[in-house]
Design a protein around this motif. Structure first.
Motif, short mmCIF file in Angstrom:
data_model
loop_
_atom_site.label_atom_id
_atom_site.label_comp_id
_atom_site.label_asym_id
_atom_site.label_seq_id
_atom_site.Cartn_x
_atom_site.Cartn_y
_atom_site.Cartn_z
N SER A 169 -15.45 9.35 4.45
CA SER A 169 -14.46 8.54 3.74
C SER A 169 -15.07 8.10 2.41
O SER A 169 -16.20 7.60 2.38
CB SER A 169 -14.05 7.31 4.55
OG SER A 169 -13.45 7.66 5.77
N TYR A 170 -14.30 8.30 1.34
CA TYR A 170 -14.74 7.86 0.01
C TYR A 170 -13.63 7.03 -0.62
O TYR A 170 -12.44 7.24 -0.36
CB TYR A 170 -15.09 9.06 -0.87
CG TYR A 170 -16.52 9.50 -0.69
CD1 TYR A 170 -17.54 9.00 -1.50
CD2 TYR A 170 -16.86 10.39 0.32
CE1 TYR A 170 -18.86 9.38 -1.31
CE2 TYR A 170 -18.18 10.78 0.52
CZ TYR A 170 -19.18 10.27 -0.30
OH TYR A 170 -20.47 10.65 -0.11
N ARG A 171 -14.04 6.11 -1.48
CA ARG A 171 -13.07 5.24 -2.15
C ARG A 171 -13.51 4.98 -3.58
O ARG A 171 -14.68 5.11 -3.93
CB ARG A 171 -12.92 3.92 -1.40
CG ARG A 171 -14.16 3.04 -1.44
CD ARG A 171 -13.96 1.79 -0.60
NE ARG A 171 -15.14 0.92 -0.66
CZ ARG A 171 -15.30 -0.18 0.07
NH1 ARG A 171 -14.34 -0.54 0.92
NH2 ARG A 171 -16.38 -0.91 -0.05
N THR A 172 -12.54 4.63 -4.40
CA THR A 172 -12.80 4.17 -5.75
C THR A 172 -12.17 2.80 -5.90
O THR A 172 -11.00 2.60 -5.54
CB THR A 172 -12.26 5.15 -6.82
OG1 THR A 172 -12.48 4.61 -8.12
CG2 THR A 172 -10.78 5.44 -6.63
N ALA A 223 -17.02 4.92 1.85
CA ALA A 223 -16.41 3.77 2.53
C ALA A 223 -17.11 3.52 3.85
O ALA A 223 -17.62 4.45 4.50
CB ALA A 223 -14.92 4.03 2.75
N ASP A 243 -9.70 9.47 3.50
CA ASP A 243 -10.38 9.82 4.73
C ASP A 243 -10.24 11.33 4.93
O ASP A 243 -9.12 11.85 4.96
CB ASP A 243 -9.77 9.08 5.93
CG ASP A 243 -9.98 7.58 5.85
OD1 ASP A 243 -10.94 7.14 5.19
OD2 ASP A 243 -9.16 6.84 6.45
N ARG A 261 -8.20 -0.71 -4.14
CA ARG A 261 -8.95 0.55 -4.05
C ARG A 261 -8.05 1.70 -3.63
O ARG A 261 -6.96 1.51 -3.08
CB ARG A 261 -10.11 0.41 -3.06
CG ARG A 261 -9.69 -0.08 -1.68
CD ARG A 261 -9.49 1.05 -0.71
NE ARG A 261 -8.95 0.60 0.57
CZ ARG A 261 -7.69 0.75 0.91
NH1 ARG A 261 -6.83 1.30 0.06
NH2 ARG A 261 -7.26 0.36 2.10
N ALA A 262 -8.53 2.91 -3.90
CA ALA A 262 -7.91 4.13 -3.39
C ALA A 262 -8.94 4.81 -2.51
O ALA A 262 -10.08 5.05 -2.94
CB ALA A 262 -7.49 5.04 -4.54
N GLN A 263 -8.58 5.11 -1.27
CA GLN A 263 -9.52 5.68 -0.31
C GLN A 263 -8.96 6.94 0.30
O GLN A 263 -7.79 7.02 0.65
CB GLN A 263 -9.83 4.67 0.79
CG GLN A 263 -10.77 5.21 1.88
CD GLN A 263 -11.29 4.15 2.80
OE1 GLN A 263 -11.52 3.01 2.38
NE2 GLN A 263 -11.49 4.49 4.07
N ASN A 309 0.84 -1.19 0.00
CA ASN A 309 0.00 0.00 0.00
C ASN A 309 0.88 1.24 0.00
O ASN A 309 2.08 1.18 0.24
CB ASN A 309 -0.94 0.01 1.20
CG ASN A 309 -0.26 0.48 2.49
OD1 ASN A 309 0.83 0.00 2.83
ND2 ASN A 309 -0.87 1.42 3.18
N ILE A 318 -3.78 3.79 -0.78
CA ILE A 318 -3.94 3.07 -2.03
C ILE A 318 -3.38 1.67 -1.87
O ILE A 318 -2.26 1.49 -1.38
CB ILE A 318 -3.23 3.80 -3.19
CG1 ILE A 318 -3.93 5.13 -3.48
CG2 ILE A 318 -3.19 2.95 -4.44
CD1 ILE A 318 -3.28 5.92 -4.59
N ARG A 363 0.38 5.14 1.71
CA ARG A 363 -0.49 5.96 2.56
C ARG A 363 0.17 7.31 2.79
O ARG A 363 1.34 7.38 3.19
CB ARG A 363 -0.77 5.27 3.88
CG ARG A 363 -1.77 6.02 4.76
CD ARG A 363 -2.14 5.22 6.00
NE ARG A 363 -2.87 4.01 5.65
CZ ARG A 363 -3.35 3.14 6.52
NH1 ARG A 363 -3.16 3.35 7.83
NH2 ARG A 363 -4.01 2.08 6.13
#
Length: 561
Positions: free
Chosen positions: A542-545, A555, A523, A519-521, A163, A515, A165
């Motif tokens: 929080s949103y993610r794709t 999220a 916060d 997914r990529a999130q 990941n 990432i 971050r």
């Protein structure tokens, strides 16, 4: 000139024991120096004259690579050698990089000589390190030692990193509040880096922005920054802030600039906040601002002395950082659709846009991140109720009578945006995530080629826009409680712009981006109050794709940390 050695070297005279963040005595020294700053030169307490060299502005690292990182500090050789003064003798500064906090296992060291021509700033571009590894670093001059910092290299280019971050921040106006966001990011031990999307400093004079009555603390110099000395003092004053020092000491910072590093609404030939003649020649002001920026920031200059460049995080992600101020044409007149659609006008410049398109096409990474200082998603504000148009226009820095869209963003340069987004669509380039600051609001957007055809036509990218660290947003301008009046404007914007999945016009804070392969999130963290130095923080949303989707979803929970 630096030299790097792989053999251990266990002592540098005068260096204090290591610490992940500035020790209390360092913070106290920085606070005392801040209080004693002179109006122009940023004078230091006279006690430092007897002590000889001192490291008052902290340490920093940036632009990490698989085998190296850029280290930064500023040494004050004598009491008169304050930032921007042009005074002070040359100083030899040594640096060390170690595998451990106690500096028992030093893996690289070297020497840099700095002088007044560089405002006594120090940079060491260290190489020969191991990928994906945490290191400690420090500096010394004579008997004086700097606080220690912690940094981290990136994974090898062919590595499958689990990941990535990073903290994500923008818009940190000194007079508008405290840098509590930086303090909270410094306290995290799970970040690989902090990405600063611009407006690290502001050029305004005291009480020019925010207006009198809203000023939390006083910036130095108190007049607007115009000369090289002015910009040096402004950067130096920021670097005395203990929360900013803590962030830089804890994580490598990957920074790009926006307009306020020079002047509001900067374009290639001027700025909204620059009066030719009265405030000197524009080219001289830009040259001064950029020189101070590269002296005082842990950033490697890239093409033509700009900040557009590319970093890799193994096979997981590439980060393309843009410079959207040095090459852009002047902002269009408001409401002039023929101008904003003119294919001869540019926000990127031809060379940079070709560079970005080529980099996106050739990338073999799972994810492609693009740092863009201004929002790329099309957003129309015409549906906002009339009584909120004035405050919103003030927030965006545009005339109320023309408020429909913000022509300082990609909305004012639609041909460049169309070319870039069409390239993503036609080349089948997925997993592109734009990271954005500037607007003092938080957004989670899907990015369509044409907003009018969304959602029938699938989006080609996603965009995470982070709120400001301190700079005023809608509730600040209105002088109302958060989440009251703004909720009406937020609902209107979302109703008109269906690709905007969420926005927050009132909060201050930062983002934490994570990432991985799936997914990529993002916060979105918000502060309890920017006016409070000990402000608390919490996740607002929080949103993610998901990989391959180019869509956003809320999220279920924020990430650990």
């Amino acid at each position: 000139m630096t030299d790097t050695h792989s053999r251990p070297h266990t002592s540098v005279p005068g260096v204090r024991p290591a610490s992940g963040h500035p020790r209390r005595r360092t913070v106290v020294a920085a606070t005392a120096a801040s209080a004693a700053l002179l109006p122009l030169a940023g004078g230091l307490p006279s006690a430092h004259a007897a002590e000889g060299p001192a490291f008052l502005h902290g340490v920093a690292s940036g632009d990490p690579l698989p085998d190296g990182v850029l280290l930064w500090t500023r040494v004050t050789p004598s009491a008169e050698a304050v930032p921007g003064s042009g005074k002070g003798s040359p100083v030899k500064v040594t640096w060390q990089v170690a595998e451990d906090e106690g500096f028992e296992h030093v893996v690289a060291h070297g020497t840099v000589t700095t002088d007044a021509a560089a405002d006594h700033t120090v940079k060491a571009d260290v190489r020969g390190l191991q990928p994906a590894t945490a290191y400690w670093f420090r500096f010394a001059a004579g008997e004086a030692g700097s606080p220690a910092g912690r940094t981290r290299t990136t994974p090898a280019d062919d590595a499958d990193a689990a990941n990535f971050r990073a903290g994500v921040v923008s818009c940190s106006h000194y007079e508008a509040g405290y840098f509590a966001s930086y303090r909270h990011l410094a306290a995290r031990d799970d970040l690989h880096a902090v990405i600063h999307l611009g407006d690290y400093i502001y050029e305004y004079g005291h009480q020019e922005y925010p207006l009198e009555g809203d000023v939390v603390r006083t910036v130095q110099p108190e007049h607007e920054t115009l000369s090289l000395a002015d910009y040096r003092v402004r950067h130096a004053h920021h670097k005395l802030d203990p929360d900013l020092q803590a962030m830089h000491a804890a994580h490598p910072v990957v920074a790009m600039w926006d307009d306020h590093e020079v002047a509001n609404d900067t374009w290639s030939g001027g700025a909204g906040n620059h009066t030719p003649g009265e405030e000197g020649e524009w080219a001289d002001r830009v040259r001064a601002a950029k020189q101070a920026y590269f002296e005082w920031m842990p950033v490697r200059p890239s093409t033509e002395g700009t900040t557009y460049r590319r970093l890799k995080f193994g096979r997981l992600a590439d980060l393309h950082l843009l410079d959207l101020r040095s090459f852009r044409d002047q902002q269009a007149s408001f409401g002039d659709g023929d101008v904003i659609d003119d294919p001869d006008r540019t926000i990127t410049g031809r060379k940079q846009l070709d560079w970005l398109k080529a980099g996106l096409s050739s990338s073999t990474a799972r994810w492609r991140m693009v740092g863009t200082s201004v929002m790329i998603s099309p957003v129309a504000f015409g549906a906002v109720p009339a009584h909120l148009l004035g405050p919103l226009a003030e927030l965006l820095g545009i005339p109320q009578e023309g408020l429909a869209l913000n022509v300082d963003q990609w909305d004012g340069y639609t041909d460049d945006r169309r070319e870039l987004l069409t390239h993503l669509r036609d080349q089948g380039i997925g997993n592109t995530v734009f990271l954005t600051g500037d607007i003092h609001m938080a957004f989670a957007n899907e990015v369509p080629v044409k907003a009018a055809t969304y959602p029938e036509d699938a989006p080609v990218a996603t965009e995470f826009v982070v709120a400001s660290v301190t700079s005023d947003n809608l509730d600040d301008i209105l002088g109302v409680a958060p989440d009251t009046v703004s909720s009406v404007a937020e609902a209107a914007v979302r109703a008109t712009n269906r690709h905007v999945k969420w926005l927050d016009m009132d909060s201050h804070g930062y983002g934490v981006l994570d990432i991985d392969a799936e997914r990529a999130q993002m916060d979105y963290f918000v502060l309890s109050a920017k006016e409070e130095q000990d402000a608390t923080t919490g996740v607002r949303r929080s949103y993610r794709t998901l990989s391959g989707s180019q869509r956003l979803e809320e999220a279920d929970a924020p990430l650990r940390g």
